[in-house]
Design a protein around this motif. Structure first.
Motif, PDB file in Angstrom:
ATOM      1  N   PHE A  96     -85.050 -54.857 -79.527  1.00 16.68           N
ATOM      2  CA  PHE A  96     -84.449 -56.176 -79.715  1.00 16.68           C
ATOM      3  C   PHE A  96     -83.780 -56.623 -78.415  1.00 16.68           C
ATOM      4  N   PRO A  97     -84.564 -56.849 -77.357  1.00 18.74           N
ATOM      5  CA  PRO A  97     -83.977 -57.157 -76.052  1.00 18.74           C
ATOM      6  C   PRO A  97     -83.198 -58.471 -76.010  1.00 18.74           C
ATOM      7  N   ASP A  98     -83.479 -59.394 -76.916  1.00 19.64           N
ATOM      8  CA  ASP A  98     -82.785 -60.684 -76.904  1.00 19.64           C
ATOM      9  C   ASP A  98     -81.559 -60.714 -77.811  1.00 19.64           C
ATOM     10  N   ALA A  99     -81.276 -59.625 -78.494  1.00 21.41           N
ATOM     11  CA  ALA A  99     -80.130 -59.584 -79.414  1.00 21.41           C
ATOM     12  C   ALA A  99     -78.831 -59.652 -78.617  1.00 21.41           C
ATOM     13  N   GLU A 100     -77.888 -60.419 -79.154  1.00 19.22           N
ATOM     14  CA  GLU A 100     -76.555 -60.503 -78.554  1.00 19.22           C
ATOM     15  C   GLU A 100     -75.617 -59.651 -79.404  1.00 19.22           C
ATOM     16  N   TRP A 101     -75.346 -58.451 -78.956  1.00 18.56           N
ATOM     17  CA  TRP A 101     -74.537 -57.498 -79.701  1.00 18.56           C
ATOM     18  C   TRP A 101     -73.065 -57.832 -79.555  1.00 18.56           C
ATOM     19  N   ILE A 102     -72.373 -57.912 -80.687  1.00 22.52           N
ATOM     20  CA  ILE A 102     -70.950 -58.282 -80.720  1.00 22.52           C
ATOM     21  C   ILE A 102     -70.156 -57.062 -81.186  1.00 22.52           C
ATOM     22  N   PRO A 103     -69.198 -56.586 -80.372  1.00 20.73           N
ATOM     23  CA  PRO A 103     -68.403 -55.423 -80.792  1.00 20.73           C
ATOM     24  C   PRO A 103     -67.386 -55.801 -81.859  1.00 20.73           C
ATOM     25  N   THR A 104     -67.002 -54.826 -82.663  1.00 22.42           N
ATOM     26  CA  THR A 104     -65.970 -55.060 -83.671  1.00 22.42           C
ATOM     27  C   THR A 104     -64.632 -55.294 -82.976  1.00 22.42           C
ATOM     28  N   THR A 105     -63.737 -55.942 -83.675  1.00 23.56           N
ATOM     29  CA  THR A 105     -62.415 -56.196 -83.096  1.00 23.56           C
ATOM     30  C   THR A 105     -61.433 -55.098 -83.464  1.00 23.56           C
ATOM     31  N   ILE A 163     -79.591 -58.645 -90.012  1.00 26.88           N
ATOM     32  CA  ILE A 163     -78.438 -58.314 -89.186  1.00 26.88           C
ATOM     33  C   ILE A 163     -78.570 -56.850 -88.798  1.00 26.88           C
ATOM     34  N   GLY A 164     -78.361 -56.567 -87.528  1.00 24.07           N
ATOM     35  CA  GLY A 164     -78.434 -55.200 -87.042  1.00 24.07           C
ATOM     36  C   GLY A 164     -77.042 -54.649 -86.772  1.00 24.07           C
ATOM     37  N   ILE A 165     -76.867 -53.361 -87.027  1.00 23.05           N
ATOM     38  CA  ILE A 165     -75.615 -52.669 -86.747  1.00 23.05           C
ATOM     39  C   ILE A 165     -75.969 -51.433 -85.928  1.00 23.05           C
ATOM     40  N   ARG A 166     -75.244 -51.251 -84.810  1.00 19.44           N
ATOM     41  CA  ARG A 166     -75.519 -50.081 -83.977  1.00 19.44           C
ATOM     42  C   ARG A 166     -74.219 -49.461 -83.478  1.00 19.44           C
ATOM     43  N   ASN A 167     -74.311 -48.245 -83.017  1.00 18.62           N
ATOM     44  CA  ASN A 167     -73.193 -47.535 -82.425  1.00 18.62           C
ATOM     45  C   ASN A 167     -73.157 -47.912 -80.945  1.00 18.62           C
ATOM     46  N   SER A 168     -72.069 -48.539 -80.511  1.00 15.30           N
ATOM     47  CA  SER A 168     -72.012 -49.014 -79.124  1.00 15.30           C
ATOM     48  C   SER A 168     -71.957 -47.869 -78.116  1.00 15.30           C
ATOM     49  N   ARG A 169     -71.619 -46.687 -78.572  1.00 12.78           N
ATOM     50  CA  ARG A 169     -71.600 -45.534 -77.663  1.00 12.78           C
ATOM     51  C   ARG A 169     -73.020 -45.078 -77.323  1.00 12.78           C
ATOM     52  N   TYR A 170     -73.981 -45.499 -78.150  1.00 15.01           N
ATOM     53  CA  TYR A 170     -75.397 -45.193 -77.932  1.00 15.01           C
ATOM     54  C   TYR A 170     -76.195 -46.499 -78.038  1.00 15.01           C
ATOM     55  N   PRO A 171     -76.014 -47.411 -77.077  1.00 14.55           N
ATOM     56  CA  PRO A 171     -76.590 -48.754 -77.195  1.00 14.55           C
ATOM     57  C   PRO A 171     -78.112 -48.812 -77.268  1.00 14.55           C
ATOM     58  N   MET A 172     -78.794 -47.779 -76.838  1.00 15.39           N
ATOM     59  CA  MET A 172     -80.254 -47.782 -76.933  1.00 15.39           C
ATOM     60  C   MET A 172     -80.736 -47.021 -78.155  1.00 15.39           C
ATOM     61  N   GLY A 173     -79.809 -46.515 -78.942  1.00 17.64           N
ATOM     62  CA  GLY A 173     -80.143 -45.705 -80.111  1.00 17.64           C
ATOM     63  C   GLY A 173     -80.609 -46.515 -81.291  1.00 17.64           C
ATOM     64  N   PRO A 174     -80.620 -45.888 -82.460  1.00 20.08           N
ATOM     65  CA  PRO A 174     -81.141 -46.547 -83.661  1.00 20.08           C
ATOM     66  C   PRO A 174     -80.238 -47.662 -84.178  1.00 20.08           C
ATOM     67  N   VAL A 175     -80.856 -48.582 -84.879  1.00 16.30           N
ATOM     68  CA  VAL A 175     -80.162 -49.733 -85.462  1.00 16.30           C
ATOM     69  C   VAL A 175     -80.341 -49.689 -86.976  1.00 16.30           C
ATOM     70  N   LEU A 176     -79.246 -49.921 -87.703  1.00 18.64           N
ATOM     71  CA  LEU A 176     -79.341 -50.113 -89.146  1.00 18.64           C
ATOM     72  C   LEU A 176     -79.582 -51.593 -89.369  1.00 18.64           C
ATOM     73  N   ILE A 177     -80.561 -51.933 -90.183  1.00 23.72           N
ATOM     74  CA  ILE A 177     -80.969 -53.323 -90.367  1.00 23.72           C
ATOM     75  C   ILE A 177     -80.797 -53.722 -91.825  1.00 23.72           C
ATOM     76  N   TYR A 178     -80.097 -54.848 -92.028  1.00 15.37           N
ATOM     77  CA  TYR A 178     -79.816 -55.334 -93.378  1.00 15.37           C
ATOM     78  C   TYR A 178     -80.105 -56.825 -93.478  1.00 15.37           C
ATOM     79  N   ARG A 179     -80.447 -57.260 -94.704  1.00 15.43           N
ATOM     80  CA  ARG A 179     -80.579 -58.689 -94.966  1.00 15.43           C
ATOM     81  C   ARG A 179     -79.172 -59.273 -95.108  1.00 15.43           C
ATOM     82  N   HIS A 180     -79.052 -60.576 -94.959  1.00 18.89           N
ATOM     83  CA  HIS A 180     -77.753 -61.252 -95.081  1.00 18.89           C
ATOM     84  C   HIS A 180     -77.125 -60.998 -96.449  1.00 18.89           C
ATOM     85  N   ASP A 181     -77.929 -61.047 -97.521  1.00 24.62           N
ATOM     86  CA  ASP A 181     -77.368 -60.846 -98.856  1.00 24.62           C
ATOM     87  C   ASP A 181     -76.851 -59.421 -99.047  1.00 24.62           C
TER      88      ASP A 181
END
Length: 85
Positions: free
Chosen positions: A21-30, A49-67
């Motif tokens: 997902f090279p065009d994804a704009e990853w937003i860190p949690t606050t 929506i994708g969720i990833r561990n920012s400590r491993y930015p090239m690692g796996p992504v958990l992917i969920y629908r909006h609902d």
């Protein structure tokens, strides 16, 4: 064209690497107790929506629908996970 979209959607699954997902704009949690970001989210193709561990930015992504995300947030707000605290 529809077949191509269906094939692309099928390739997007939990565990897909963030590099897919090279065009994804990853937003860190606050919320960061140690001031180190650890979870990032991004809008992904096919209304997901994708969720990833920012400590491993090239690692796996958990992917969920909006609902699915909305249901999880509602469950947490309703106290559904309070027993884990």
């Amino acid at each position: 064209m529809m077949l191509v979209l269906v094939q692309q959607a099928m390739l997007q699954h939990n565990g897909t690497h963030a590099t897919d997902f090279p065009d994804a704009e990853w937003i860190p949690t606050t919320y960061r107790p140690d001031l180190v970001p650890c979870v990032e989210v991004a809008e992904l193709p096919h209304a997901t929506i994708g969720i990833r561990n920012s400590r491993y930015p090239m690692g796996p992504v958990l992917i969920y629908r909006h609902d699915e995300i909305a249901a999880h947030i509602a469950y947490v707000k309703a106290g559904g996970l309070d027993h884990l605290l």
